[in-house]
Scaffold this motif. Structure first.
Motif, short mmCIF file in Angstrom:
data_model
loop_
_atom_site.label_atom_id
_atom_site.label_comp_id
_atom_site.label_asym_id
_atom_site.label_seq_id
_atom_site.Cartn_x
_atom_site.Cartn_y
_atom_site.Cartn_z
N LEU A 235 -10.05 5.36 9.53
CA LEU A 235 -8.74 5.05 8.99
C LEU A 235 -7.89 4.23 9.94
O LEU A 235 -7.09 3.41 9.51
CB LEU A 235 -7.99 6.34 8.64
N SER A 236 -8.07 4.44 11.24
CA SER A 236 -7.27 3.68 12.20
C SER A 236 -7.81 2.28 12.43
O SER A 236 -7.18 1.48 13.11
CB SER A 236 -7.18 4.44 13.53
N GLN B 226 2.10 2.01 13.08
CA GLN B 226 2.36 0.83 12.25
C GLN B 226 3.87 0.61 12.08
O GLN B 226 4.31 -0.54 11.99
CB GLN B 226 1.69 0.98 10.87
N GLU C 22 -4.69 -4.69 7.25
CA GLU C 22 -5.39 -3.73 8.11
C GLU C 22 -5.65 -2.42 7.37
O GLU C 22 -6.76 -1.86 7.45
CB GLU C 22 -4.57 -3.44 9.36
N VAL C 23 -4.64 -1.92 6.66
CA VAL C 23 -4.80 -0.66 5.93
C VAL C 23 -5.81 -0.82 4.81
O VAL C 23 -6.66 0.05 4.58
CB VAL C 23 -3.43 -0.18 5.40
N LYS C 24 -5.77 -1.95 4.12
CA LYS C 24 -6.72 -2.21 3.03
C LYS C 24 -8.15 -2.28 3.57
O LYS C 24 -9.07 -1.71 2.98
CB LYS C 24 -6.37 -3.52 2.34
#
Length: 123
Positions: free
Chosen positions: A29-30, A97, A113-115
């Motif tokens: 996730l990171s 973030q 980045e999250v996607k």
């Protein structure tokens, strides 16, 4: 009584295994584990992994004691450890973030980045 060499240590191993799996999910996730599954071992990565396992063990133990879940089975307690690792690092990622946004990083880069992190999980 909970000697890790005997069968009495089995619940401890199960909880530690759940904490490590939760830490690996948190690394995905990171964004430290890229969409192809590649991993570059750096000092920061080791610190994040250690921090994630620590959050899992201490946070999970506190959650179990606070909500009186001591009578639940070892797999159920392991699930609490896994979830505390993932959500603990998720909260840290949100704060990170947010700090990046305050420093001037564009919102579209953070969204990308999250996607990419979510796509790497479900790939």
């Amino acid at each position: 009584m909970n000697d890790p060499i005997t069968i009495g240590g089995w619940p401890w191993f199960l909880k530690a295994f759940a904490a490590v799996i939760g830490a690996i999910f948190a690394l995905i996730l990171s964004g430290d584990i890229d969409p192809n599954g590649n991993l570059k071992i750096k000092f920061g990565l080791v610190v994040k992994l250690t921090f994630s396992v620590s959050i899992s063990l201490f946070g999970g133990s506190a959650f179990i004691e606070y909500y009186h879940l001591n009578d639940y089975s070892a797999p159920a307690q392991g699930l609490v450890f896994l979830l505390s690792a993932v959500f603990g690092i998720l909260i840290i990622g949100i704060v990170y973030q947010s700090l990046q946004l305050m420093k001037g990083k564009p919102l579209n880069e953070i969204i990308a980045e999250v996607k990419a992190a979510f796509l790497s999980i479900f790939k």
